[in-house]
Design a protein around this motif. Structure first.
Motif: not given
Length: 75
Positions: A6, A18, A40, A44, A70, A72-74
């Motif tokens: 991001m 993103e 993780c 973020d 940044y 980030s895990s998703c």
């Protein structure tokens, strides 16, 4: 697990970029200095320019310059 990069303009909290990256956690552990594969989850992570460059090389993608990036895990 998938990861999302991001990007925010400096001094602004509006998301302007993103990009989802599909890299193994093990590769990102080295770059982000995570001790465990679960480090993780739930946060973020502001990336340094060196970390952003290394991840862009691993993911074969170029991130925009001049942004706070940044990771980030998703799911």
């Amino acid at each position: 697990m998938n990861f999302l990069i991001m990007g925010f303009e400096k001094g602004n909290d509006e998301l302007v970029y993103e990009h989802e990256v599909n890299l193994p956690v093990q590769d990102l552990m080295l770059v982000m200095s995570w001790a465990d594969s679960t480090d993780c989850i739930g946060a973020d992570f502001l990336m340094s320019p060196a970390q952003a460059e290394e991840i862009s090389n691993l993911a074969l993608v170029r991130f925009p310059t001049g942004l706070n990036l940044y990771l980030s895990s998703c799911e």
